[in-house]
Design a protein around this motif. Structure first.
Motif, PDB file in Angstrom:
ATOM      1  N   ALA A  28      43.550  68.144 -18.651  1.00 46.97           N
ATOM      2  CA  ALA A  28      44.772  68.190 -18.633  1.00 46.97           C
ATOM      3  C   ALA A  28      45.666  69.647 -18.621  1.00 46.97           C
ATOM      4  CB  ALA A  28      45.381  67.285 -19.767  1.00 46.97           C
ATOM      5  N   VAL A  29      46.736  69.893 -17.914  1.00 42.29           N
ATOM      6  CA  VAL A  29      47.196  70.911 -18.130  1.00 42.29           C
ATOM      7  C   VAL A  29      48.684  71.103 -18.083  1.00 42.29           C
ATOM      8  CG1 VAL A  29      47.406  73.388 -16.761  1.00 42.29           C
ATOM      9  CG2 VAL A  29      45.512  71.859 -16.235  1.00 42.29           C
ATOM     10  N   LEU A  30      49.292  71.659 -19.158  1.00 40.36           N
ATOM     11  CA  LEU A  30      50.893  71.928 -19.034  1.00 40.36           C
ATOM     12  C   LEU A  30      51.129  73.044 -18.468  1.00 40.36           C
ATOM     13  CD1 LEU A  30      53.380  70.871 -20.732  1.00 40.36           C
ATOM     14  CD2 LEU A  30      52.908  72.555 -22.299  1.00 40.36           C
ATOM     15  N   VAL A  31      52.158  72.657 -17.313  1.00 39.71           N
ATOM     16  CA  VAL A  31      52.427  73.819 -16.280  1.00 39.71           C
ATOM     17  C   VAL A  31      53.922  73.848 -16.225  1.00 39.71           C
ATOM     18  CG1 VAL A  31      50.483  73.857 -15.038  1.00 39.71           C
ATOM     19  CG2 VAL A  31      52.374  72.124 -14.408  1.00 39.71           C
ATOM     20  N   GLY A  32      54.399  75.145 -15.851  1.00 32.25           N
ATOM     21  CA  GLY A  32      55.734  75.225 -15.720  1.00 32.25           C
ATOM     22  C   GLY A  32      56.379  76.594 -15.310  1.00 32.25           C
ATOM     23  N   GLY A  48      55.284  88.106  -0.573  1.00 34.35           N
ATOM     24  CA  GLY A  48      54.495  87.469   0.345  1.00 34.35           C
ATOM     25  C   GLY A  48      53.562  86.186   0.063  1.00 34.35           C
ATOM     26  N   HIS A  49      53.795  85.694  -1.314  1.00 34.06           N
ATOM     27  CA  HIS A  49      52.940  84.526  -1.683  1.00 34.06           C
ATOM     28  C   HIS A  49      53.641  83.282  -1.276  1.00 34.06           C
ATOM     29  CE1 HIS A  49      50.776  87.226  -4.489  1.00 34.06           C
ATOM     30  NE2 HIS A  49      52.133  87.565  -4.915  1.00 34.06           N
ATOM     31  N   HIS A  50      52.753  82.573  -0.512  1.00 34.87           N
ATOM     32  CA  HIS A  50      53.249  80.967  -0.195  1.00 34.87           C
ATOM     33  C   HIS A  50      52.578  80.004  -0.722  1.00 34.87           C
ATOM     34  CE1 HIS A  50      55.702  82.444   3.482  1.00 34.87           C
ATOM     35  NE2 HIS A  50      55.168  83.417   3.337  1.00 34.87           N
ATOM     36  N   VAL A  51      53.180  79.110  -1.216  1.00 34.19           N
ATOM     37  CA  VAL A  51      52.378  77.882  -1.875  1.00 34.19           C
ATOM     38  C   VAL A  51      53.228  76.518  -1.483  1.00 34.19           C
ATOM     39  CG1 VAL A  51      52.018  76.860  -4.408  1.00 34.19           C
ATOM     40  CG2 VAL A  51      52.734  79.242  -4.114  1.00 34.19           C
ATOM     41  N   THR A  52      52.115  75.782  -1.170  1.00 31.54           N
ATOM     42  CA  THR A  52      52.657  74.272  -0.824  1.00 31.54           C
ATOM     43  C   THR A  52      51.899  73.282  -1.427  1.00 31.54           C
ATOM     44  OG1 THR A  52      53.078  74.897   1.377  1.00 31.54           O
ATOM     45  CG2 THR A  52      52.870  72.504   1.269  1.00 31.54           C
ATOM     46  N   LEU A  53      52.709  72.342  -2.144  1.00 30.82           N
ATOM     47  CA  LEU A  53      52.134  71.213  -2.913  1.00 30.82           C
ATOM     48  C   LEU A  53      52.524  69.959  -2.280  1.00 30.82           C
ATOM     49  CD1 LEU A  53      53.533  72.302  -6.567  1.00 30.82           C
ATOM     50  CD2 LEU A  53      51.440  72.901  -5.574  1.00 30.82           C
ATOM     51  N   LEU A  54      51.800  69.117  -2.311  1.00 33.47           N
ATOM     52  CA  LEU A  54      51.923  67.780  -1.869  1.00 33.47           C
ATOM     53  C   LEU A  54      51.886  66.582  -3.036  1.00 33.47           C
ATOM     54  CD1 LEU A  54      52.314  65.423   0.225  1.00 33.47           C
ATOM     55  CD2 LEU A  54      49.771  65.221   0.422  1.00 33.47           C
ATOM     56  N   ALA A  80      49.722  74.838  -8.432  1.00 31.50           N
ATOM     57  CA  ALA A  80      48.581  75.000  -7.815  1.00 31.50           C
ATOM     58  C   ALA A  80      47.298  75.221  -8.468  1.00 31.50           C
ATOM     59  CB  ALA A  80      48.506  76.155  -6.677  1.00 31.50           C
ATOM     60  N   SER A  81      47.409  76.288  -9.608  1.00 35.76           N
ATOM     61  CA  SER A  81      46.307  76.810 -10.376  1.00 35.76           C
ATOM     62  C   SER A  81      45.777  75.390 -11.192  1.00 35.76           C
ATOM     63  CB  SER A  81      46.743  77.764 -11.267  1.00 35.76           C
ATOM     64  OG  SER A  81      46.926  78.845 -10.500  1.00 35.76           O
ATOM     65  N   ALA A  82      46.703  74.497 -11.602  1.00 38.31           N
ATOM     66  CA  ALA A  82      46.264  73.249 -12.429  1.00 38.31           C
ATOM     67  C   ALA A  82      45.633  72.392 -11.602  1.00 38.31           C
ATOM     68  CB  ALA A  82      47.529  72.801 -13.133  1.00 38.31           C
ATOM     69  N   LEU A 110      50.234  64.772  -8.600  1.00 38.09           N
ATOM     70  CA  LEU A 110      50.059  65.832  -7.532  1.00 38.09           C
ATOM     71  C   LEU A 110      48.705  65.678  -6.872  1.00 38.09           C
ATOM     72  CD1 LEU A 110      50.334  69.151  -7.037  1.00 38.09           C
ATOM     73  CD2 LEU A 110      49.117  69.492  -9.396  1.00 38.09           C
ATOM     74  N   HIS A 111      49.134  65.813  -5.399  1.00 39.79           N
ATOM     75  CA  HIS A 111      47.997  65.223  -4.603  1.00 39.79           C
ATOM     76  C   HIS A 111      47.213  66.469  -3.817  1.00 39.79           C
ATOM     77  CE1 HIS A 111      46.364  61.752  -2.660  1.00 39.79           C
ATOM     78  NE2 HIS A 111      46.191  62.260  -1.600  1.00 39.79           N
ATOM     79  N   ALA A 112      47.876  67.557  -3.882  1.00 35.98           N
ATOM     80  CA  ALA A 112      47.234  68.641  -3.042  1.00 35.98           C
ATOM     81  C   ALA A 112      48.003  69.952  -3.327  1.00 35.98           C
ATOM     82  CB  ALA A 112      47.044  68.518  -1.757  1.00 35.98           C
ATOM     83  N   SER A 113      47.292  71.096  -3.028  1.00 34.54           N
ATOM     84  CA  SER A 113      48.071  72.258  -3.134  1.00 34.54           C
ATOM     85  C   SER A 113      47.381  73.472  -2.254  1.00 34.54           C
ATOM     86  CB  SER A 113      47.784  72.913  -4.573  1.00 34.54           C
ATOM     87  OG  SER A 113      46.437  73.360  -4.913  1.00 34.54           O
ATOM     88  N   ALA A 114      47.941  74.299  -1.797  1.00 35.76           N
ATOM     89  CA  ALA A 114      47.392  75.345  -0.835  1.00 35.76           C
ATOM     90  C   ALA A 114      48.275  76.646  -1.028  1.00 35.76           C
ATOM     91  CB  ALA A 114      47.367  74.883   0.544  1.00 35.76           C
ATOM     92  N   GLU A 115      47.377  77.729  -1.047  1.00 37.04           N
ATOM     93  CA  GLU A 115      48.223  78.966  -1.435  1.00 37.04           C
ATOM     94  C   GLU A 115      47.747  79.814  -0.188  1.00 37.04           C
ATOM     95  OE1 GLU A 115      48.980  80.725  -4.895  1.00 37.04           O
ATOM     96  OE2 GLU A 115      47.699  79.278  -5.887  1.00 37.04           O
ATOM     97  N   ALA A 116      48.492  80.920   0.287  1.00 38.09           N
ATOM     98  CA  ALA A 116      48.088  81.980   1.162  1.00 38.09           C
ATOM     99  C   ALA A 116      49.015  83.226   0.855  1.00 38.09           C
ATOM    100  CB  ALA A 116      48.576  81.401   2.500  1.00 38.09           C
TER     101      ALA A 116
END
Lengths: 286, 211
Positions: free
Chosen positions: A130-134, A275-281, A117-119, A156-162
């Motif tokens: 470019a970002v190497l992530v993991g 309580g962290h929530h992350v969603t990726l598309l 999500a940060s990337a 990686l089409h979208a990300s959201a956090e709450a």
């Protein structure tokens, strides 16, 4: 709007040295996961060696200072202090030549997904190209290279956090729903092949997570892989992302009795005890 | 929360800033209820002190902002007392990057502005490790300027320097300098070590007047 291509990925797990081996093992188990034998630094070295050519290409294309590395990690402990994280960042530089921003996002169980999500945000804000992530734990982990442009099968089409309530006994359904709805909306609420969920069937949060997902995106297949793979740390999130991307490439869900994907999109949801929530598309490329 | 995929400017206005160090006297931490305050860690109290100072000038209630926390050895997560009182709902990232943590947390915050109008960045270190001075600093960064004149924060950038910066006994000293400069409207350039200890590249953080 187009997403950012995941131009390379690598994963390690006792079941195998790549996503194909692990997906095959999920489909036709050949026994329990092997005992841990590889330390995180050894595993990082192995993953970075595999991805070094792709990273070198990215550095040549964008300039080394425009290639960042963001690694998810569990919250530091006495056994795994912050200083150990710095050693991993040094390994990344030494093995790949990446010279841009480099840091850890610490979040137990979601670190590897939060890094994606940060990337996504860093690329959208033009802070990197470019970002190497993991995320890498003892015995398992995955790294992915996400670029502004490039050749790949998956975006990686979208990300959201709450952030939600920290009550370990209850999933904050409102926080989960916010991230799922937001990431799906970015993708135009297009039909999903499946949702890669965090909680396995026997997890106390499984019913709540699936209830939220079905209330937001409708009756879509849900697959979880963490319990079967025996992974729970920050590396587990990165493995989830790599398996979801590989599933899109193969066209089947990652489970013992795979179903053919009717749609080329996967939503991935992860949450942490804090309580962290992350969603990726993720979306397959045409 | 990602609700669109606009392409924002990577620069940000420093909408509000606050800091606490030992010169400021005992932290009051009135943000925390008295019974919680009494049992809170020192890091939690100095962080509560600066958050209290910044809350009234923030464009939105603090719990409606995404948070980025620069992680230190003694405070690598948002203290639970503050978490329970403030209940941030729009995401919380704990960033660690060794000596470059201030620069990397600011980059993470600037990226967060891709999805949000404003973001809260906080740094806190208690008394340890040995010889570190306790310090808390916080900034609210925004895409748009507020009613008061505000300085612009440029994305931290790697620069080759003739001699590397001296390693401070206060690793987050740059965060205090930025908060102080923003408060008085004084442009500044802060230079901090990169993680690349074998090279003379440093992160430069530039704060300047718009225009």
């Amino acid at each position: 709007m187009a997403g950012f291509p995941i131009t390379a990925w690598a994963m390690r797990h006792p079941w195998g040295a790549d996503t194909t081996a692990v997906l095959d093992h999920l489909r036709a188990p050949r026994g329990a996961p092997l005992a841990a034998t590889t330390t995180a630094p050894e595993l990082a070295t192995s993953l970075l060696d595999e991805l070094a050519p792709a990273c070198a290409k990215a550095c040549a294309r964008w300039g080394a200072s425009r290639v960042a590395s963001i690694l998810g990690s569990a919250a530091p402990t006495v056994e795994h202090p912050l200083s150990r994280l710095a050693q991993t960042l040094a390994l990344v530089r030494r093995h790949t030549g990446i010279g841009g921003a480099a840091y850890h996002i610490a979040s137990t169980e979601t670190g590897g997904v939060k890094a994606l999500a940060s990337a996504d945000r860093m690329l959208r804000a033009s802070l990197a190209d470019a970002v190497l992530v993991g995320g890498i734990d003892d015995d398992h982990g995955a790294l992915l290279l996400v670029e502004r442009h490039g050749t790949s099968f998956v975006d990686l089409h979208a990300s959201a956090e709450a952030t939600g309530a920290t009550d370990h006994s209850t999933l904050d359904e409102a926080a989960a729903a916010r991230t799922i709805a937001a990431a799906w909306a970015v993708g135009g609420r297009a039909p999903l092949g499946y949702v890669h969920v965090h909680a396995d069937d026997d997890d106390p949060h499984a019913a709540a997570e699936r209830r939220v997902i079905h209330s937001v995106v409708g009756d879509v297949p849900c697959c979880a892989t963490r319990r079967r793979l025996g992974s729970a740390g920050a590396g587990a999130g990165a493995i989830d992302v790599a398996l979801a991307a590989a599933s899109l490439s193969r066209g089947f869900t990652p489970e013992p009795h795979p179903r053919e994907l009717e749609h080329d999109r996967v939503l991935l949801h992860a949450f942490s005890p804090r309580g962290h929530h992350v969603t990726l598309l993720l979306e397959a490329r045409e | 929360m990602a609700t669109h995929r606009a392409h924002p400017s990577p620069r940000a206005f420093v909408f509000a800033a606050a800091w606490w160090d030992t010169d400021a006297g005992p932290p009051r931490a009135e943000l925390l209820p008295r019974d919680v305050r009494l049992g809170a860690s020192f890091s939690a109290r100095i962080l509560a002190h600066v958050l209290d100072r910044i809350a009234e000038r923030s464009p939105r209630p603090l719990h409606e902002l995404p948070w980025v926390l620069g992680a230190s050895e003694d405070t690598h997560e948002l203290p639970l007392e503050l978490r329970n009182v403030l209940s941030p709902t729009h995401g919380l990232a704990c960033v660690h990057a060794g000596p470059a943590t201030v620069a990397m947390a600011l980059l993470e915050a600037l990226g967060t502005l891709a999805d949000h109008e404003a973001v809260l960045v906080a740094f806190v270190q208690g008394a340890g490790p040995p010889h570190h001075d306790p310090l808390a600093s916080t900034l609210v960064l925004s895409r748009e300027p507020g009613p008061e004149p505000a300085l612009l924060l440029e994305p931290p950038a790697l620069r080759r320097v003739a001699a590397g910066p001296i390693r401070s006994t206060t690793p987050f000293a740059a965060a205090r300098s930025i908060a102080r400069a923003a408060t008085v409207g004084q442009p500044t350039v802060e230079t901090i070590p990169s993680n690349q200890l074998d090279r003379r590249d440093c992160w430069q953080i530039r704060l300047h007047a718009p225009g």
